[in-house]
Design a protein around this motif. Structure first.
Motif, PDB file in Angstrom:
ATOM      1  N   ALA B 360       1.613   5.209  -4.259  1.00 53.54           N
ATOM      2  CA  ALA B 360       0.679   4.039  -4.808  1.00 53.54           C
ATOM      3  C   ALA B 360       0.480   4.464  -6.454  1.00 53.54           C
ATOM      4  O   ALA B 360       0.420   3.172  -7.117  1.00 53.54           O
ATOM      5  CB  ALA B 360      -0.788   4.310  -4.330  1.00 53.54           C
ATOM      6  N   ASP B 361       0.574   5.384  -6.916  1.00 57.28           N
ATOM      7  CA  ASP B 361       0.534   5.585  -8.250  1.00 57.28           C
ATOM      8  C   ASP B 361       1.656   4.741  -8.756  1.00 57.28           C
ATOM      9  O   ASP B 361       1.476   4.110 -10.043  1.00 57.28           O
ATOM     10  CB  ASP B 361       0.646   7.246  -8.848  1.00 57.28           C
ATOM     11  N   VAL B 362       2.789   4.917  -8.428  1.00 56.22           N
ATOM     12  CA  VAL B 362       4.056   4.089  -8.769  1.00 56.22           C
ATOM     13  C   VAL B 362       3.813   2.527  -8.785  1.00 56.22           C
ATOM     14  O   VAL B 362       4.142   1.761  -9.546  1.00 56.22           O
ATOM     15  CB  VAL B 362       5.384   4.529  -8.585  1.00 56.22           C
ATOM     16  N   LEU B 363       3.260   2.358  -7.645  1.00 53.31           N
ATOM     17  CA  LEU B 363       3.356   0.876  -7.100  1.00 53.31           C
ATOM     18  C   LEU B 363       1.943  -0.029  -7.700  1.00 53.31           C
ATOM     19  O   LEU B 363       2.111  -1.041  -7.539  1.00 53.31           O
ATOM     20  CB  LEU B 363       3.142   0.677  -5.775  1.00 53.31           C
ATOM     21  N   LYS B 364       1.069   0.600  -8.245  1.00 56.27           N
ATOM     22  CA  LYS B 364       0.030  -0.026  -8.640  1.00 56.27           C
ATOM     23  C   LYS B 364       0.274  -0.892  -9.829  1.00 56.27           C
ATOM     24  O   LYS B 364       1.040  -0.654 -10.865  1.00 56.27           O
ATOM     25  CB  LYS B 364      -1.115   0.959  -9.278  1.00 56.27           C
ATOM     26  N   GLY B 365      -0.058  -2.246  -9.511  1.00 59.75           N
ATOM     27  CA  GLY B 365      -0.049  -3.132 -10.492  1.00 59.75           C
ATOM     28  C   GLY B 365       1.515  -3.763 -10.834  1.00 59.75           C
ATOM     29  O   GLY B 365       1.858  -4.229 -11.558  1.00 59.75           O
ATOM     30  N   ASP B 370      12.393  -8.733  -5.298  1.00 60.19           N
ATOM     31  CA  ASP B 370      12.769  -9.727  -4.416  1.00 60.19           C
ATOM     32  C   ASP B 370      13.858  -9.517  -3.564  1.00 60.19           C
ATOM     33  O   ASP B 370      14.843  -8.891  -4.077  1.00 60.19           O
ATOM     34  CB  ASP B 370      13.129 -11.045  -5.165  1.00 60.19           C
ATOM     35  N   GLY B 371      13.441  -9.589  -2.214  1.00 58.88           N
ATOM     36  CA  GLY B 371      14.836  -9.300  -1.087  1.00 58.88           C
ATOM     37  C   GLY B 371      14.449  -7.999  -0.814  1.00 58.88           C
ATOM     38  O   GLY B 371      15.533  -7.655  -0.089  1.00 58.88           O
ATOM     39  N   VAL B 372      13.675  -7.292  -1.289  1.00 55.13           N
ATOM     40  CA  VAL B 372      13.655  -5.678  -0.775  1.00 55.13           C
ATOM     41  C   VAL B 372      12.391  -5.649   0.178  1.00 55.13           C
ATOM     42  O   VAL B 372      11.153  -6.324  -0.125  1.00 55.13           O
ATOM     43  CB  VAL B 372      13.442  -5.012  -2.084  1.00 55.13           C
ATOM     44  N   ARG B 373      12.517  -4.946   1.109  1.00 57.32           N
ATOM     45  CA  ARG B 373      11.477  -4.865   2.109  1.00 57.32           C
ATOM     46  C   ARG B 373      10.996  -3.560   1.875  1.00 57.32           C
ATOM     47  O   ARG B 373      11.685  -2.330   1.823  1.00 57.32           O
ATOM     48  CB  ARG B 373      11.934  -4.814   3.526  1.00 57.32           C
ATOM     49  N   LEU B 374       9.508  -3.132   1.680  1.00 56.86           N
ATOM     50  CA  LEU B 374       9.010  -1.825   1.376  1.00 56.86           C
ATOM     51  C   LEU B 374       8.181  -1.508   2.787  1.00 56.86           C
ATOM     52  O   LEU B 374       7.363  -2.481   3.164  1.00 56.86           O
ATOM     53  CB  LEU B 374       8.263  -1.933   0.330  1.00 56.86           C
ATOM     54  N   MET B 375       8.478  -0.469   3.357  1.00 57.72           N
ATOM     55  CA  MET B 375       7.759  -0.131   4.617  1.00 57.72           C
ATOM     56  C   MET B 375       6.984   1.132   4.469  1.00 57.72           C
ATOM     57  O   MET B 375       7.758   2.296   3.932  1.00 57.72           O
ATOM     58  CB  MET B 375       8.419   0.141   5.748  1.00 57.72           C
ATOM     59  N   VAL B 376       5.624   1.195   4.401  1.00 63.01           N
ATOM     60  CA  VAL B 376       4.888   2.654   4.076  1.00 63.01           C
ATOM     61  C   VAL B 376       4.359   2.747   5.353  1.00 63.01           C
ATOM     62  O   VAL B 376       3.598   1.932   6.129  1.00 63.01           O
ATOM     63  CB  VAL B 376       4.108   2.399   3.002  1.00 63.01           C
ATOM     64  N   VAL B 377       4.728   4.018   6.098  1.00 62.34           N
ATOM     65  CA  VAL B 377       4.171   4.350   7.271  1.00 62.34           C
ATOM     66  C   VAL B 377       3.635   5.834   7.187  1.00 62.34           C
ATOM     67  O   VAL B 377       4.314   7.032   6.972  1.00 62.34           O
ATOM     68  CB  VAL B 377       5.372   4.393   8.493  1.00 62.34           C
ATOM     69  N   PRO B 378       2.147   5.912   7.291  1.00 63.47           N
ATOM     70  CA  PRO B 378       1.572   7.281   7.269  1.00 63.47           C
ATOM     71  C   PRO B 378       2.222   8.167   8.633  1.00 63.47           C
ATOM     72  O   PRO B 378       2.545   7.510   9.628  1.00 63.47           O
ATOM     73  CB  PRO B 378       0.072   6.850   7.374  1.00 63.47           C
ATOM     74  N   GLY B 379       1.959   9.392   8.194  1.00 64.07           N
ATOM     75  CA  GLY B 379       2.614  10.426   9.062  1.00 64.07           C
ATOM     76  C   GLY B 379       1.672  10.664  10.280  1.00 64.07           C
ATOM     77  O   GLY B 379       1.964  11.005  11.392  1.00 64.07           O
ATOM     78  N   SER B 380       0.363  10.412  10.103  1.00 64.78           N
ATOM     79  CA  SER B 380      -0.542  10.383  11.150  1.00 64.78           C
ATOM     80  C   SER B 380      -1.670   9.235  10.988  1.00 64.78           C
ATOM     81  O   SER B 380      -1.887   9.058   9.819  1.00 64.78           O
ATOM     82  CB  SER B 380      -1.328  11.681  11.189  1.00 64.78           C
ATOM     83  N   ASP B 393      -3.693   1.697   0.889  1.00 67.61           N
ATOM     84  CA  ASP B 393      -3.234   0.465   1.499  1.00 67.61           C
ATOM     85  C   ASP B 393      -3.233  -0.819   0.789  1.00 67.61           C
ATOM     86  O   ASP B 393      -2.316  -1.720   0.878  1.00 67.61           O
ATOM     87  CB  ASP B 393      -3.951   0.278   2.703  1.00 67.61           C
ATOM     88  N   GLN B 394      -4.414  -1.018  -0.018  1.00 62.78           N
ATOM     89  CA  GLN B 394      -4.282  -2.192  -0.787  1.00 62.78           C
ATOM     90  C   GLN B 394      -3.190  -2.455  -1.768  1.00 62.78           C
ATOM     91  O   GLN B 394      -2.412  -3.384  -2.077  1.00 62.78           O
ATOM     92  CB  GLN B 394      -5.929  -2.446  -1.380  1.00 62.78           C
ATOM     93  N   VAL B 395      -2.952  -1.124  -2.501  1.00 56.59           N
ATOM     94  CA  VAL B 395      -1.884  -1.217  -3.358  1.00 56.59           C
ATOM     95  C   VAL B 395      -0.579  -1.586  -2.821  1.00 56.59           C
ATOM     96  O   VAL B 395       0.052  -2.396  -3.381  1.00 56.59           O
ATOM     97  CB  VAL B 395      -1.920   0.351  -4.060  1.00 56.59           C
ATOM     98  N   PHE B 396      -0.460  -0.982  -1.671  1.00 59.69           N
ATOM     99  CA  PHE B 396       1.084  -1.148  -0.925  1.00 59.69           C
ATOM    100  C   PHE B 396       1.026  -2.861  -0.547  1.00 59.69           C
ATOM    101  O   PHE B 396       2.069  -3.295  -0.849  1.00 59.69           O
ATOM    102  CB  PHE B 396       1.180  -0.329   0.185  1.00 59.69           C
ATOM    103  N   LEU B 397      -0.184  -3.144  -0.050  1.00 59.40           N
ATOM    104  CA  LEU B 397      -0.197  -4.932   0.313  1.00 59.40           C
ATOM    105  C   LEU B 397       0.262  -5.716  -1.035  1.00 59.40           C
ATOM    106  O   LEU B 397       1.098  -6.601  -0.889  1.00 59.40           O
ATOM    107  CB  LEU B 397      -1.426  -4.844   1.067  1.00 59.40           C
TER     108      LEU B 397
END
Ligand code: SF4
Lengths: 201, 475
Positions: B360-365, B370-380, B393-397
């Motif tokens: 999230a730190d890297v993705l914030k802002g 384009d054309g890349v799918r990012l899937m973030v899946v928590p381990g639990s 979650d909001q940062v990823f979305l």
């Protein structure tokens, strides 16, 4: 003791004139998705059984319980299902001039006797069984012999595996012979070691 | 002579010393179970009329085969559904605690153990899954077992075990900015090879290891198996104790003191001798990425796809050629120029809360390319809830990523989250084998910051490669 103790066994001998029978041929991967440990008989040699001339598709051999195979039986993937499939079909003994180590190990654990005999003897046995389809083979684990008619062949199986088979001990049965030791260990375990029950959160 | 950490834990669990040639019988403190490798084990018990000896040392969770979206609907794949249903039935029949889909404690088996506090120093931990080595980060002796061994542990709470050798992996110095524990372990595997750890229990030690957080240590131990090792361990220290202290299953009061007293003895004696030693300098490390189809085929991100022609060993050359063909890569291509279709952040290697914070730190802002799918899946599920609480979650979305439910997900092609033929992924998981993430899928193993930066640039990248993130407007 989860296995039937093995002393002697008499049953129809099945000549399998093939070498390098790998576990994929014994049971193809598609049968591995099941969730049971039994019921794999339909997967045994599945690809070959589509062929009408395959030995297990011929009458007296269908009821076979002593498989006589060529060298290098059970190579390939380590799947335990190969042993399950043979046992589920009704085999109690496989005789071959050479077994893959993992298959031999898995057999011993599951109560299937993998007896190693000279390739010349395998060839002789094949002839006897082909000349008289449905002929019985008597396997005497104590004496380490296989008898067909008047011919007696000897086979090898290591002392430890032989003992286990004769006692009918699977791995778990063997460990449970030391249940006292497990009880004693448990009695000494510190009380703070975590338990999953009851559920805390 | 002194004992190593691994030997001390072993010694503390010997139920019965094997006679000559016979293996020792070891007591198992914790047995983790999941849907794929347990059905036949329970069937075996049923057949023999045996109970589970210690349901109170056993815990089941659903992870490998389950979907990570629409979890309220029946599982579409029949085999998967049967396995999950079978696990539920077996758990009920044998009195085993289970965390099913939808349960608060459901998740990847190796994330659930540590987060509940069930994984503690000096324990023996087994699971029918090779990445059980993860739990070694607590100073536990933890390793994967086969289905018949699962049955054996269920029935007896013990395992006959052949002795192992010990290998010290010392990581000296300080990790440079932008590198993580994932880069340490990828570098270790590239150095000793995927078979280098065969027969060994690895002990990671040294300044750089001590400096790692607990969750980063889990990442290192997780991938011990990719070096062929039986297990990987890190001696417990204050960080370990602090991590456990507030967990539900941590010892309390006087028991806590007794536990810490013993845990504090769990370190390799100064005069103990390892069977093998490897030293790595953390200062030399860079973000590491794989180019091939086994985890040992990795290079620093700044390097290029290696040229098989330059490899002296014929076997290695042939393997590299085959890998490059499968991966659709040409020798000499700079790693940074490799474009990906998908970025997967998750798995028992990198699916914990710290990993999500780093991502999230890297993705914030920033936005996913384009054309890349990012899937973030928590381990639990708990990691998921924590992330939501922190607004990750909001940062990823906002970045354009997908935020899914807990499970193994795209780590392996056993559930609906899969790569398609030829699809290329940067993945924080642990295996880049052919078809691992889906038939024909191409995997580059990377750290979390590299995964996140790659999602933004669309080619393998580290955060240092990114333009500054958009700043929120000043008010
Ligand atoms: S996340 Fe991947 S490696 Fe971990 S347990 Fe699941 S499938 Fe195995």
């Amino acid at each position: 003791m989860a296995l039937e103790p093995f002393t002697t066994h008499t049953g129809v001998g099945v000549p399998l004139r093939r070498s390098n029978v790998d576990t994929d041929q014994i049971i193809p991967a598609v049968y591995l998705k099941r969730v049971t440990k039994t019921g794999f008989e339909d997967g045994l040699f599945a690809a070959w059984r589509n062929d009408e001339s395959f030995v297990l598709n011929q009458e007296p051999f269908r009821a076979g319980s002593v498989l006589v195979a060529g060298p290098d039986f059970g190579t390939g993937s380590s799947r335990e299902h190969a042993v399950w499939a043979l046992k589920d079909y009704g085999f109690r003994v496989v005789l071959s001039s050479r077994f893959a180590d993992i298959f031999r190990g898995n057999s011993g654990k599951q109560g299937l006797l993998a007896g190693q005999m000279a390739q010349d003897d395998v060839e002789l046995l094949w002839k006897l069984l082909e000349n008289e389809p449905g002929a019985q083979v008597t396997v005497d684990l104590e004496a380490r012999t296989a008898t067909c008619g008047t011919s007696v062949f000897s086979f090898q199986v290591d002392d430890y595996t032989r003992w286990r088979l004769m006692e009918g001990l699977d791995d778990i049965g063997l460990t449970l012979r030391h249940e006292d030791a497990i009880d004693a260990f448990e009695a000494e375990r510190p009380s703070w070691k975590p338990k999953t029950l009851p559920v805390l959160s | 002579m002194g004992r190593t950490l691994a030997e001390k834990v072993w010694d503390a669990h010997v139920v019965r010393q094997g006679a000559a040639g016979e293996p020792d019988l070891l007591y198992i403190d914790l047995h983790l179970i999941h849907e794929v490798t347990s059905p036949q084990a329970f069937d075996g018990l049923r057949e023999a009329g045996r109970p589970v000896r210690r349901p109170d040392l056993t815990i089941a969770t659903e992870d490998h085969n389950i979907p990570t979206v629409d979890i309220d609907k029946p599982i579409a794949d029949l085999v998967s559904r049967t396995q999950v249903d079978t696990l539920r039935r077996n758990a009920a029949e044998f009195g085993v605690r289970i965390h099913s889909l939808g349960d608060l404690d459901q998740g990847i088996v190796h994330v659930v153990g540590p987060q509940t506090g069930l994984t503690q120093p000096g324990m023996t931990v087994v699971c029918g899954d090779s990445h059980t080595s993860t739990h070694g980060a607590f100073g536990a002796l933890a390793f994967g077992i086969g289905t018949s061994e699962v049955e054996h542990v269920l029935a007896t709470q013990t395992l006959p075990l052949a002795p192992f050798k010990t290998m010290a992996i010392t990581v000296d110095g300080e990790l440079p900015e932008g590198t993580t524990s994932k880069d340490i372990i990828l570098a270790v595997i590239a150095k000793i090879g995927t078979g280098g750890g065969q027969g060994y229990v690895l002990e990671y030690r040294g300044e750089a290891i001590r400096a790692l957080s607990m969750e980063s240590r889990l990442t290192v131990c997780n991938m011990s198996i990719e070096a062929g090792a039986r297990a990987g361990m890190i001696a417990p220290d204050e960080k370990t104790f602090a991590y456990i202290q507030d967990k539900p299953h941590a010892p309390k009061g006087a028991e806590w003191d007794a536990a810490v007293e013993w845990w504090s003895t769990l370190k390799t004696d100064d005069d103990a001798v390892f069977d093998a030693e490897v030293v790595i300098s953390a200062a030399d490390l860079e973000p590491f990425v794989t180019w091939g189809t086994n985890p040992g085929q990795g290079v620093p991100l700044s390097a290029s796809v290696p040229d098989p022609e330059q490899m002296a060993d014929a076997g290695e050359r042939a393997a590299a050629e085959r890998s490059l063909e499968y991966m659709g890569l040409a020798a000499g291509t700079p790693m940074r120029e490799i474009a990906v279709d998908t970025v997967f952040i998750g798995s028992c290697t990198n699916g914990r809360i710290e990993d999500l914070r780093i991502a999230a730190d890297v993705l914030k802002g920033r936005r996913v390319a384009d054309g890349v799918r990012l899937m973030v899946v928590p381990g639990s599920v708990r990691v998921r809830l924590q992330a939501v609480e922190e607004g990750l979650d909001q940062v990823f979305l906002d970045a354009g990523g997908e935020w899914r439910g807990a499970g193994c997900s795209m780590c392996l092609g056993m559930n609906p989250d899969q790569l398609t033929v030829g699809e290329r992924a940067a993945s924080t998981s642990n295996r880049n084998f052919e078809g691992r993430q889906g038939k024909g899928g191409r995997t580059h193993l990377v750290s979390v910051p590299v995964a996140a930066a790659t999602a933004v640039r669309g080619t393998l990248s580290s955060p240092a490669d990114l333009a500054p993130a958009a700043q929120p407007a000043l008010v």
